[in-house]
Design a protein around this motif. Structure first.
Motif, short mmCIF file in Angstrom:
data_model
loop_
_atom_site.label_atom_id
_atom_site.label_comp_id
_atom_site.label_asym_id
_atom_site.label_seq_id
_atom_site.Cartn_x
_atom_site.Cartn_y
_atom_site.Cartn_z
N GLN A 69 0.87 -1.32 0.02
CA GLN A 69 0.03 0.01 -0.02
C GLN A 69 0.78 1.30 0.21
O GLN A 69 0.61 2.10 -0.71
N LYS A 153 -4.03 -8.77 4.05
CA LYS A 153 -5.09 -7.68 4.50
C LYS A 153 -5.49 -6.80 2.99
O LYS A 153 -6.62 -6.40 3.25
N SER B 63 -7.15 -1.10 11.54
CA SER B 63 -5.88 -1.47 10.94
C SER B 63 -5.58 -3.01 11.01
O SER B 63 -5.17 -3.37 9.95
N ASN B 64 -6.13 -3.51 11.92
CA ASN B 64 -6.02 -5.20 11.94
C ASN B 64 -6.77 -5.69 10.87
O ASN B 64 -6.79 -6.98 10.38
N GLU B 65 -7.74 -4.91 10.32
CA GLU B 65 -8.71 -5.42 9.27
C GLU B 65 -8.16 -5.38 7.84
O GLU B 65 -8.02 -6.14 7.02
N LYS B 66 -7.62 -4.01 7.87
CA LYS B 66 -7.18 -3.81 6.22
C LYS B 66 -5.67 -2.99 6.36
O LYS B 66 -5.25 -2.54 5.14
N GLN B 69 -1.78 1.61 7.01
CA GLN B 69 -1.58 2.35 5.94
C GLN B 69 -2.98 2.78 5.30
O GLN B 69 -3.23 3.85 4.68
N THR B 70 -3.68 1.72 4.90
CA THR B 70 -4.88 1.62 4.29
C THR B 70 -5.90 2.53 5.07
O THR B 70 -6.79 3.12 4.42
N TYR B 146 -0.92 -8.36 17.33
CA TYR B 146 -1.12 -8.53 15.81
C TYR B 146 -0.72 -7.26 15.34
O TYR B 146 0.16 -7.35 14.07
N TYR B 149 3.28 -6.95 14.97
CA TYR B 149 3.75 -7.89 14.37
C TYR B 149 3.60 -7.47 12.77
O TYR B 149 4.45 -7.59 12.13
N MET B 150 2.44 -6.79 12.40
CA MET B 150 2.08 -6.43 10.94
C MET B 150 2.43 -5.12 10.45
O MET B 150 2.80 -5.18 9.20
N GLU B 151 2.39 -4.45 11.35
CA GLU B 151 2.87 -2.84 10.90
C GLU B 151 4.46 -2.55 11.24
O GLU B 151 4.72 -1.49 11.27
N LYS B 153 6.77 -2.80 9.22
CA LYS B 153 7.30 -2.12 7.84
C LYS B 153 6.95 -0.43 8.04
O LYS B 153 7.86 0.16 7.35
N ASN B 154 5.99 0.03 8.45
CA ASN B 154 5.56 1.36 8.47
C ASN B 154 6.48 2.25 9.52
O ASN B 154 6.17 3.41 9.48
#
Lengths: 246, 246
Positions: A69, A153, B63-66, B69-70, B146, B149-151, B153-154
């Motif tokens: 994204q 996601k 955020s944990n849905e989509k 950044q989105t 969660y 873990y997933m973010e 990168k940002n």
DNA sequence: GTCTATAGTGCGATAGAC
DNA sequence: GTCTATCGCACTATAGAC
């Protein structure tokens, strides 16, 4: 001349897997080109494939650094050397680019796992082969798998469902082998669903935390041996014989 | 009146952990408010905390849905019922919002793991406690972990480094316990770095793949028991006594 | 087939009324 | 403290020259 039939064949190693699998970026892009010819405006295969290779390679690199994204198509244009127009002659939207990569990854996984799994093998050998092949595959295609893992996601609902199914399918295969082994008395009668999930988690760690293993200079062969022995210590029945392979 | 000192105390369970840890969203937001008072324009604690709870809760959900950044700040505004202006009186930029959440997650992890680890315990008990506490903590704060873990990168480079260090620190703790156990002859002399990574992967699976365990109706107690027995089968020395606990 | 230029949209962030 | 209105910018996607 030897009979090349039975399961006593030597365990596959990483180099022979790599040669056999023919998973170069270019081979994959030829497939993608033929599958998506309605979305790809370029008609000459050589040109289309050359651009696709460039686009996918650059997309995986940028996305795995800062997220799909966050990567703008201007970033992609700049890093690949292709203009916005050239990009849009290979896909019809940014979302389609995402789907192409995800879809191709799933197809290859299914194909490679099936190709290397010999149903005639005994369960313990099947399990070992599957662990090895999974690790080798994700080693060769690490950026693909990392991308698929992290960018789920951003998929729409339908594509997301396919992604979940794909994960559960892999675990299902491990689960089947384990139950077969339990029935044969090779494996202990412990919860095979939880165990399959654990094996899956260990396999995913190889490509999700690649930086960690690189830094520690752990090779894919090292890790394969470790996972096999770690998992087997936990699931082999006490009566089972020791290591017979390698 | 009993002496509450030694390691013979009963193993902690999830409910008593939950009561002890006091990790409600509100408690956490009070801390965040006091730590970031220079960025937060609101001066009254009750008002600031009420908004922070709302903002973090909604941010984690969206955020944990989509993906962070989105999720636009307009999405966040709509879902939380707060205006853009109200949002910006709680943080000075979208990136700062991200950092607040990440930072607080790391602080709580370190604190909770230390609080529950008794250095006087023998290695096997320490390992078991650490696995349990880690699972309980990530169960109570699943959306937080969660997200972290997933973010990753940002984050900017500096924050990213702290995130990596945090992961390696947890593994270091497991590694230390394992070596202690190997020296004591309780654990087999197998590669403790690879093993610590494997334990970490199994613990992360609990909050990263939460949907899978929910669907299968596996409770955190079930999973804790499974991980402990799975790991111990792999690392306990043959001479070690059987299960002595619970 | 590939380029540049640009249309149209929605973003993060802010200013000023209340 | 909270709102609405708005600025300037960067984005995806397209149109038309070469």
């Amino acid at each position: 001349m030897m009979e090349a039939t039975r399961s006593t064949a030597k365990t596959i190693d990483f180099d022979s897997f790599r040669q056999m699998a023919l998973l170069s970026m270019e081979d994959i892009c030829v497939e993608i080109f033929h599958e998506n010819q309605q979305s790809i405006k370029i008609k000459k295969e050589t040109v289309a494939v050359r651009n696709l290779v460039n686009i996918f390679y650059t997309t995986l690199r940028l996305s795995n650094e800062k997220g799909f994204q966050t990567m703008s198509l201007r970033d992609l244009s700049g890093a690949s050397g292709l203009s916005m127009g050239a990009l849009y002659s290979c896909f019809s939207s940014k979302d389609e680019l995402l789907e192409m990569i995800q879809k191709q990854g799933r197809r290859i996984t299914r194909k490679v796992l099936f190709d290397h799994l010999d149903q005639k093998d005994p369960p313990r050998k099947k399990m070992r082969t599957l662990i090895r092949v999974h690790l080798y595959l994700t080693e060769v295609m690490q950026p693909w798998f990392y991308f698929a893992y992290m960018e789920t996601k951003n998929l729409d609902k339908a594509q997301r469902k396919r992604s979940v199914e794909s994960e559960l399918f892999t675990e299902q295969v491990f689960n089947g082998i384990q139950q077969e082994g339990q029935n044969a008395g090779v494996y202990r009668p412990i919860d095979s669903v939880l165990t399959s999930g654990a094996v899956n988690a260990l396999l995913q760690d190889w490509y999700v935390k690649r930086w960690k293993y690189s830094r520690r200079k752990v090779s894919v062969e090292d890790y394969a041996r470790f996972v096999i022995s770690f998992v087997e210590s936990a699931i082999l029945s006490e009566a089972a014989p020791g290591d017979t392979e390698k």
